[in-house]
Write a protein that holds these residues in place. Sequence first.
Motif, short mmCIF file in Angstrom:
data_model
loop_
_atom_site.label_atom_id
_atom_site.label_comp_id
_atom_site.label_asym_id
_atom_site.label_seq_id
_atom_site.Cartn_x
_atom_site.Cartn_y
_atom_site.Cartn_z
N VAL A 53 48.14 17.36 -19.61
CA VAL A 53 48.22 16.67 -20.88
C VAL A 53 49.78 16.47 -21.07
O VAL A 53 50.06 15.09 -21.47
CB VAL A 53 47.80 17.39 -21.93
CG1 VAL A 53 48.28 17.23 -23.15
CG2 VAL A 53 46.22 17.60 -22.00
N TRP A 54 50.70 17.32 -20.77
CA TRP A 54 51.88 17.01 -21.03
C TRP A 54 52.73 16.10 -20.10
O TRP A 54 53.41 15.23 -20.49
CB TRP A 54 52.69 18.55 -20.67
CG TRP A 54 52.91 19.19 -21.97
CD1 TRP A 54 52.04 20.26 -22.54
CD2 TRP A 54 53.83 19.43 -22.64
NE1 TRP A 54 52.65 20.70 -23.59
CE2 TRP A 54 53.92 20.36 -23.66
CE3 TRP A 54 55.28 18.67 -22.84
CZ2 TRP A 54 54.56 20.78 -24.95
CZ3 TRP A 54 56.19 19.14 -23.89
CH2 TRP A 54 55.96 19.95 -24.81
N PHE A 102 50.37 9.41 -35.31
CA PHE A 102 50.17 10.23 -34.29
C PHE A 102 51.02 11.67 -34.52
O PHE A 102 50.66 12.62 -34.28
CB PHE A 102 50.73 9.72 -32.94
CG PHE A 102 50.10 10.45 -31.63
CD1 PHE A 102 48.95 10.23 -31.08
CD2 PHE A 102 50.75 11.39 -31.09
CE1 PHE A 102 48.41 10.81 -30.21
CE2 PHE A 102 50.29 11.97 -30.05
CZ PHE A 102 49.18 11.85 -29.48
N PHE A 103 52.29 11.35 -34.84
CA PHE A 103 53.14 12.75 -35.23
C PHE A 103 52.72 13.43 -36.38
O PHE A 103 52.42 14.62 -36.35
CB PHE A 103 54.61 12.17 -35.81
CG PHE A 103 55.42 13.15 -36.36
CD1 PHE A 103 56.09 13.79 -35.29
CD2 PHE A 103 55.59 13.54 -37.81
CE1 PHE A 103 56.96 15.00 -35.83
CE2 PHE A 103 56.46 14.51 -37.95
CZ PHE A 103 57.08 15.20 -37.08
N GLY A 132 52.46 16.26 -28.75
CA GLY A 132 52.47 15.14 -29.44
C GLY A 132 53.53 14.94 -30.35
O GLY A 132 53.84 13.82 -30.45
N LEU A 133 54.23 15.94 -30.79
CA LEU A 133 55.47 16.03 -31.48
C LEU A 133 56.47 15.27 -30.51
O LEU A 133 57.22 14.58 -31.23
CB LEU A 133 55.92 17.23 -32.00
CG LEU A 133 54.88 17.94 -32.86
CD1 LEU A 133 55.20 19.33 -33.23
CD2 LEU A 133 54.58 17.16 -34.31
N VAL A 134 56.87 15.82 -29.38
CA VAL A 134 57.74 15.49 -28.73
C VAL A 134 57.64 13.99 -28.27
O VAL A 134 58.44 13.28 -28.22
CB VAL A 134 57.71 16.15 -27.23
CG1 VAL A 134 58.59 15.73 -26.32
CG2 VAL A 134 58.05 17.76 -27.46
#
Length: 199
Positions: A53-54, A102-103, A132-134
């Motif tokens: 995922v990452w 998304f954020f 998701g934040l990154v």
Amino acid sequence: MTRLIEGYFSLLKILIAIFLAVMVVLVFGNVVLRYAFDSGITVSEELSRWLFVWLTFLGAIVALREHGHLGVDTVVKRLPRKGKLACLIVSQVLMLYATVLFFQGSWVQTLINWQVTAPASGASVAWLYGVGLVFSISTGLIILDGLRRAVMGDLSDDQLVIVKESEEQEQLEQLQHELAARDGRDVLVRAEPSRGTDR
């Protein structure tokens, strides 16, 4: 500032390579251990899934910066400059809106899962949603910079079309540009001696 930005994207590429290598080791090692020794790495599946995922989201950040995402450019590339510019600005605004959504979703999920622990590793599940934040912050800044450059008129006609229908088409266009530039130089080189002989 430019060095800092380049360093950040170099770090992302290094992390992608490390995550991919760790995934290969975990998955392959787990298979070998299961078949050869009837054992396994307990956290292998869970950690591999998280790393995947990452890796996907970090790769999407790099691809956005390098205009590596595929899209449909059939109509846009035939428009005049103003039409291309309008399409670019509209698409950037829509992308920015989607990034904000998304954020917000990633932030809520990260907070909800802060105290939730993963069954195999015991790590906080917030680490999974934190990517998701990154992703949102990084892509948001890239989109804002592209939008600023579009509004200020700092983009050439080629830069106004930020997606390509296929990688092969992009490579073909790049090769055509290189050949045209080389042919232009060849004509210039051939023309210079002829001017010298006329004198």
